[in-house]
Enzyme design. Structure first.
Site, mmCIF file in Angstrom:
data_model
loop_
_atom_site.group_PDB
_atom_site.id
_atom_site.type_symbol
_atom_site.label_atom_id
_atom_site.label_comp_id
_atom_site.label_asym_id
_atom_site.label_seq_id
_atom_site.Cartn_x
_atom_site.Cartn_y
_atom_site.Cartn_z
ATOM 1 N N ASP A 23 -7.041 12.444 8.992
ATOM 2 C CA ASP A 23 -8.204 12.904 8.237
ATOM 3 C C ASP A 23 -9.366 11.958 8.524
ATOM 4 O O ASP A 23 -9.160 10.763 8.749
ATOM 5 C CB ASP A 23 -7.934 12.897 6.729
ATOM 6 C CG ASP A 23 -6.794 13.815 6.326
ATOM 7 O OD1 ASP A 23 -6.419 14.687 7.130
ATOM 8 O OD2 ASP A 23 -6.293 13.638 5.205
ATOM 9 N N LYS A 24 -10.572 12.493 8.456
ATOM 10 C CA LYS A 24 -11.771 11.700 8.744
ATOM 11 C C LYS A 24 -11.826 10.421 7.908
ATOM 12 O O LYS A 24 -12.234 9.374 8.395
ATOM 13 C CB LYS A 24 -13.015 12.564 8.487
ATOM 14 C CG LYS A 24 -14.321 11.873 8.809
ATOM 15 C CD LYS A 24 -15.494 12.816 8.669
ATOM 16 C CE LYS A 24 -15.772 13.122 7.220
ATOM 17 N NZ LYS A 24 -17.034 13.874 7.031
#
Length: 196
Positions: A23-24
């Site tokens: 995930d970012k």
């Protein structure tokens, strides 16, 4: 970003492809395949559960169990704005996380998470669904879930697997980012380091 920089430094390589994603807002280790053959074999290995994946996280709340399996199925969906989200749903794909308590710091718990599956936002949604959101999670945590952080306290710490070409067993560890270690230090100072 990362793949483009690697390709620029190794233009003679056939391919450089990410084998999986983070995930970012999540920090930590990633696996990059140098060739298409290695990429395909790594994808097969991941589908078969042949990659050991451990994360470290800080979550809101006093974690009760020393070790807990969470197996809620997860489903992706779109918000009216077009943003992607994930939720627990019986129509979703199987997802299995194992949470092990490392330490308690007052109302924040430090956990090791072993992933048996690799669904999008799996740890974050599993934790939010049992009312222990990941500290600093801007999406699945409540707006007041430790907002003083400058990042999300979820880190891909360890990756272990058998090399898809050589057969060698490999294990890699990634250091915690600065904001995560600073927050751990702050918690230890505030609570006197009370542990299990």
């Amino acid at each position: 970003g990362l793949i483009e920089r690697l390709r620029a430094t190794r233009p003679d390589e056939v391919s450089l492809e990410l084998c999986h994603r983070l995930d970012k807002e999540t920090s930590g280790a990633l696996i990059v395949a140098k060739t298409r053959k290695a990429l395909v074999r790594m994808h097969d290995l991941m589908k078969e559960g042949g990659v050991e994946k451990h994360y470290l996280t800080l979550v809101k709340g006093d974690w009760v169990n020393d070790r807990q399996h969470v197996k809620f199925p997860l489903e992706r969906y779109l918000l009216p704005s077009g943003e992607r989200r994930v939720r627990v749903s019986q129509e979703g794909l199987s997802a299995h996380s194992i949470f092990t308590l490392l330490k308690r710091y007052g109302r924040v718990s430090y956990l090791d998470v072993e992933l048996k599956t690799g669904r999008t936002h799996q740890i974050r949604v599993h934790m939010a669904s049992i009312h222990h959101p990941v500290a600093g999670d801007p999406v699945y945590g409540p707006h007041n879930c430790i907002t003083s952080l400058h990042g999300q306290c979820l880190h891909a710490k360890t990756l272990g697997f058998v090399h898809p070409i050589t057969g060698e067993h490999l294990r890699f560890d990634s250091e915690l980012p600065d904001y995560f270690t600073r927050f751990l230090t702050t918690l230890r100072q505030r609570t006197g380091g009370n542990t299990l």
